[in-house]
Scaffold this motif. Structure first.
Motif, PDB file in Angstrom:
ATOM      1  N   GLU A  38      -0.936   2.917  -4.120  1.00  0.00           N
ATOM      2  CA  GLU A  38      -0.716   1.702  -4.929  1.00  0.00           C
ATOM      3  C   GLU A  38      -2.067   1.104  -5.309  1.00  0.00           C
ATOM      4  O   GLU A  38      -2.930   0.911  -4.437  1.00  0.00           O
ATOM      5  CB  GLU A  38       0.049   0.648  -4.108  1.00  0.00           C
ATOM      6  CG  GLU A  38       1.522   0.905  -3.948  1.00  0.00           C
ATOM      7  CD  GLU A  38       2.368   0.463  -5.136  1.00  0.00           C
ATOM      8  OE1 GLU A  38       1.923  -0.407  -5.912  1.00  0.00           O
ATOM      9  OE2 GLU A  38       3.477   1.004  -5.285  1.00  0.00           O
ATOM     10  N   PHE A  39      -2.230   0.723  -6.551  1.00  0.00           N
ATOM     11  CA  PHE A  39      -3.496   0.082  -6.942  1.00  0.00           C
ATOM     12  C   PHE A  39      -3.497  -1.335  -6.375  1.00  0.00           C
ATOM     13  O   PHE A  39      -3.077  -2.291  -7.010  1.00  0.00           O
ATOM     14  CB  PHE A  39      -3.665   0.072  -8.457  1.00  0.00           C
ATOM     15  CG  PHE A  39      -5.113  -0.024  -8.847  1.00  0.00           C
ATOM     16  CD1 PHE A  39      -5.762   1.032  -9.461  1.00  0.00           C
ATOM     17  CD2 PHE A  39      -5.854  -1.173  -8.561  1.00  0.00           C
ATOM     18  CE1 PHE A  39      -7.114   0.947  -9.789  1.00  0.00           C
ATOM     19  CE2 PHE A  39      -7.205  -1.258  -8.878  1.00  0.00           C
ATOM     20  CZ  PHE A  39      -7.847  -0.206  -9.493  1.00  0.00           C
ATOM     21  N   CYS A  40      -3.982  -1.451  -5.142  1.00  0.00           N
ATOM     22  CA  CYS A  40      -3.770  -2.668  -4.370  1.00  0.00           C
ATOM     23  C   CYS A  40      -4.913  -3.659  -4.457  1.00  0.00           C
ATOM     24  O   CYS A  40      -4.753  -4.830  -4.144  1.00  0.00           O
ATOM     25  CB  CYS A  40      -3.558  -2.287  -2.907  1.00  0.00           C
ATOM     26  SG  CYS A  40      -4.901  -1.269  -2.269  1.00  0.00           S
ATOM     27  N   HIS A  79       0.861  -1.183   0.000  1.00  0.00           N
ATOM     28  CA  HIS A  79       0.000   0.000   0.000  1.00  0.00           C
ATOM     29  C   HIS A  79       0.895   1.229   0.000  1.00  0.00           C
ATOM     30  O   HIS A  79       2.077   1.156   0.331  1.00  0.00           O
ATOM     31  CB  HIS A  79      -0.898   0.032   1.244  1.00  0.00           C
ATOM     32  CG  HIS A  79      -1.828  -1.141   1.327  1.00  0.00           C
ATOM     33  ND1 HIS A  79      -2.922  -1.280   0.516  1.00  0.00           N
ATOM     34  CD2 HIS A  79      -1.804  -2.243   2.120  1.00  0.00           C
ATOM     35  CE1 HIS A  79      -3.545  -2.424   0.806  1.00  0.00           C
ATOM     36  NE2 HIS A  79      -2.887  -3.027   1.779  1.00  0.00           N
ATOM     37  N   HIS A 133      -9.294  -0.221  -4.257  1.00  0.00           N
ATOM     38  CA  HIS A 133      -8.137   0.657  -4.003  1.00  0.00           C
ATOM     39  C   HIS A 133      -8.553   2.129  -3.929  1.00  0.00           C
ATOM     40  O   HIS A 133      -8.098   2.871  -3.059  1.00  0.00           O
ATOM     41  CB  HIS A 133      -7.092   0.447  -5.097  1.00  0.00           C
ATOM     42  CG  HIS A 133      -6.241   1.624  -5.387  1.00  0.00           C
ATOM     43  ND1 HIS A 133      -5.240   2.040  -4.538  1.00  0.00           N
ATOM     44  CD2 HIS A 133      -6.246   2.514  -6.420  1.00  0.00           C
ATOM     45  CE1 HIS A 133      -4.662   3.117  -5.049  1.00  0.00           C
ATOM     46  NE2 HIS A 133      -5.250   3.421  -6.180  1.00  0.00           N
ATOM     47  N   CYS A 156      -4.391   5.785  -0.507  1.00  0.00           N
ATOM     48  CA  CYS A 156      -3.395   4.761  -0.825  1.00  0.00           C
ATOM     49  C   CYS A 156      -2.947   4.956  -2.269  1.00  0.00           C
ATOM     50  O   CYS A 156      -3.778   5.064  -3.168  1.00  0.00           O
ATOM     51  CB  CYS A 156      -4.005   3.374  -0.630  1.00  0.00           C
ATOM     52  SG  CYS A 156      -2.990   2.042  -1.312  1.00  0.00           S
ATOM     53  N   MET A 168      -9.775   3.198  -0.754  1.00  0.00           N
ATOM     54  CA  MET A 168      -8.841   3.136   0.371  1.00  0.00           C
ATOM     55  C   MET A 168      -8.327   4.551   0.641  1.00  0.00           C
ATOM     56  O   MET A 168      -7.263   4.948   0.172  1.00  0.00           O
ATOM     57  CB  MET A 168      -7.688   2.172   0.070  1.00  0.00           C
ATOM     58  CG  MET A 168      -6.844   1.838   1.287  1.00  0.00           C
ATOM     59  SD  MET A 168      -5.807   0.401   1.009  1.00  0.00           S
ATOM     60  CE  MET A 168      -4.841   0.441   2.516  1.00  0.00           C
TER      61      MET A 168
HETATM   62 CU1  CUA Z   1      -4.061   0.051  -0.657  1.00  0.00          CU
HETATM   63 CU2  CUA Z   1      -4.527   0.945  -2.732  1.00  0.00          CU
END
Ligand code: CUA
Ligand code: RUQ
Length: 659
Positions: A642-644, A605, A648, A640, A651
């Motif tokens: 990062e494309f988690c 993240h 996402h 966040c 987030m």
């Molecule tokens: Cu954690 Cu996007």
């Protein structure tokens, strides 16, 4: 070692390309034979073969990794061989917002400020990485750590190859700039860094240039390495004072020459430049026919230090020049004027010096050097009293290679490869009998291969170890001229992969380097990187690799006001920050301690706050603290980066700074 793939692909490629085998590709887009694919793409048989030789199929891995310095980008680059694909950039001296290095993560800010000596420097936010050195055990790369110097500020960075992160930036006292003097001793007892331009050894760091001979000194530093953490420990390190020449490239002795180190020098004329237009620095610095190869007995120097033969200088033990001479720690051997690289053969017997202004590689042998020292076979001393060994006594051979020989690398068959800057070529030549070459074939030019263009360093697979692999060589070229499409006025440089198993040598691939000016590179077999981890133990402080004091577990998330600081203990997990609403007062100090509680590889993240210049990367298991003053009131949506996960974009949360 001869390559596994070569005989197979060679037959296959040649066969297919000339259409002899007539094999068909099952379901390729072309649906045709390799031969027609090659001809459709306008590839010659040689080119198609080179493509096969470097192709790493999707999901497969490269055989080697290169650690390439990034010059004044301040970073290290990790590149796969033979694919020549950039795998990663590791920030060392310069910030990098992807990994949050230097733009939010407390550990990186701490690192950068530790390497910035405020008494000496402005806060430093960039560096000039030149010469990486992989850690070694018994003279072989061991995949534990990689070190790289900062040419601009005389610092040393250390990257842990467990997580490929920078763990230390060490500001080295008594030197200002450093260049090619970086190497690890065969068991990484020390990492060596020497000064480039000599620095004044006066109290305030100031000296008039008229006092160059009196006040300026070169310095060779043996940074003692903690074998557990890989960090340099200045308390256990030592320096050796050298005459005020420009100490340049260096290499460690190994096997036959274990315990010795070799440093080239130039400007033994001690020219300082100035207004005399008839005698500019570059002219003054090439007046002498010979400069001095510095021959240092570091093993003995370590004993001298232990016995008290040092003075403390700015927090480090310094062996004064007179002591170094008295104790027999330092000798000179004449080397053709203004040389460049010095490289020790894998067996440690030969020391090859690249002529730069001289068309030869000058080869010395450690056997002759030791004998000449024992017999005091000196040609007097330099003006500082350092004994000069007789050239005839220590030189083994000179091999005429071409114009502008710089650096030398080695293979597993007694061959040396020297870059020729002026010729834009690499010369392959043979070492001598002590490297297993027959008397009659010794010290001969074998062949020369042109490269595109202006080669500086070159690297062979495991080329600085006691057991190079052969297989591959990469030419690190400064100019690419027309090799790539024009992409502006600042052009990529060019790495060229060369097949060492072919006769004659052949170029397999060009790789544009559009992310910094690489200087030196080391290449390690990927299976030696045994230390790599996939994810951190949950709650790890990446700087120490120990459990973090501020790690937070699920259910333990909280906000505490201690003194004038608001501490937020937060967790990050797909797809939520807990807590996700933080209330603070304007002017308050905020410390966000965020633990990524994921345990899955890749579940990284990020955490970014608008307007506060903060962005961190939180790798699985990692704990990061972000500290800042909530200077401005407002309702800030953090998120966040990062494309988690599928959620996402959800987030995110709020930092509410009340007026
Ligand atoms: Cu954690 Cu996007
Ligand atoms: S040396 S400019 Cu490595 Cu050839 Cu630095």
């Amino acid at each position: 070692m001869k390559n596994r793939w070569l005989p197979l692909t060679l037959t296959l490629a040649v066969g297919l390309v000339v259409g002899v085998a007539g094999a068909r590709l099952g379901t390729g887009a072309s649906g045709g034979s390799l031969a027609s694919l090659a001809s459709d793409r306008g590839l010659s048989g040689d080119e198609a073969e080179a493509a096969l030789a470097t192709y790493v199929a999707p999901g497969d891995y490269d055989e080697y990794l290169m650690f390439a310095s990034g010059g004044h980008s301040g970073q290290l680059h990790v590149i796969g061989v033979p694919s020549m694909q950039l795998l990663k950039t590791i920030p060392v001296f310069s910030p990098d917002s992807w990994s949050g290095y230097g733009v939010g993560a407390d550990f990186s800010d701490k690192l950068m400020s530790e390497g910035s000596n405020p008494a000496k420097n402005e806060p430093l936010t960039w560096g000039d990485t030149h010469h990486p050195a992989l850690s070694e055990t018994d003279g072989d790369y061991d995949g534990r750590f990689v070190y790289v110097n900062d040419r601009a500020n005389g610092r040393l960075g250390m990257v842990d190859l467990a997580d490929f992160k920078t763990k230390q930036i060490l500001d080295i006292p008594n030197i200002q700039t450093s260049h090619g003097g970086v190497f690890a001793t065969p068991n990484t007892e020390y990492v060596h860094v020497s000064s480039m331009t000599p620095a004044p050894q006066t109290k305030d760091g100031y000296a008039e240039l008229e006092r160059y001979k009196e006040d300026f000194r070169g310095v060779s530093t043996f940074v003692s390495i903690d074998q557990e953490t890989g960090k340099g420990d200045l308390d256990k390190s030592f320096q050796i004072e050298l005459p005020p020449y420009t100490q340049d490239l260096a290499d460690a002795g190994k096997l036959a020459s274990y315990g010795w180190a070799f440093i080239n020098s130039y400007n033994t004329e001690m020219a300082v430049g100035g207004t005399d237009k008839d005698n500019p620095l570059e002219k003054g610095a090439i007046a002498n026919d010979y400069d001095y190869l510095h021959i240092i007995n570091w093993e003995k120097a370590a004993e001298v230090v232990e016995a008290g033969g040092y003075e403390m200088r700015n927090g480090v033990r310094m062996i004064p020049l007179e002591t170094a001479i008295e104790e027999g720690l330092l000798y000179f051997a004449p080397e053709p004027r203004n040389p460049h690289g010095v490289d020790v053969s894998p067996d440690g017997n030969y020391i090859a010096v690249g002529g730069k202004l001289d068309p030869n590689a000058t080869v010395y042998s450690i056997e002759r050097i030791k004998k000449a020292i024992a017999e005091k076979n000196f040609d007097g001393t330099d003006e500082f009293g350092v004994p000069i060994l007789k050239l005839d006594a220590v030189m083994e051979a000179q091999v005429e290679l071409g114009a502008g020989p710089l650096h030398t690398q080695f293979d597993d068959e007694g061959n040396a490869y020297t870059s020729l800057f002026v010729d834009s070529a690499i010369a392959k030549w043979t070492l001598g009998p002590l490297s297993g070459v027959s008397e009659e074939d010794s010290f001969k030019l074998v062949e020369t291969i042109p490269v595109q263009y202006n080669i500086g360093h070159l690297v062979t697979a495991e080329g600085d170890t006691v057991s190079p692999d052969g297989n591959y060589m990469v030419a690190l070229n400064k100019w690419s001229v027309d090799r790539f499409p024009l992409v502006g006025t600042l052009n990529p440089q060019n790495f060229q992969l060369i097949d060492l198993n072919s006769d004659p040598l052949r170029i397999l691939k060009d790789m544009p380097i559009g992310f910094g000016e690489p200087h030196y590179v080391q290449m390690i077999a990927i299976d030696k990187l045994q230390k790599r981890i996939e994810v951190y133990e949950p709650g790890t402080d990446p700087l120490t690799m120990e459990p973090s004091d501020v790690a937070t577990k699920t259910g333990d998330e909280r906000v505490e006001r201690i003194g004038d600081t608001l501490h937020v203990y937060m967790t990050a997990m797909r797809s939520h920050f807990t807590p996700d609403i933080i209330r603070a007062r304007a002017g308050e100090n905020i410390a966000l301690h965020i633990t990524n509680i994921e345990t899955t590889r890749d579940a990284t993240h990020g955490f970014a706050i608008p307007g506060y210049n903060k962005q961190v990367s939180l790798d699985p298991g990692e704990v990061v603290t972000i500290e800042f003053k909530a200077k401005r009131s407002g309702s800030f949506a953090f998120y966040c980066t990062e494309f988690c996960s599928a959620l996402h974009l959800e987030m995110q949360g709020w930092l509410l700074v009340e007026p």
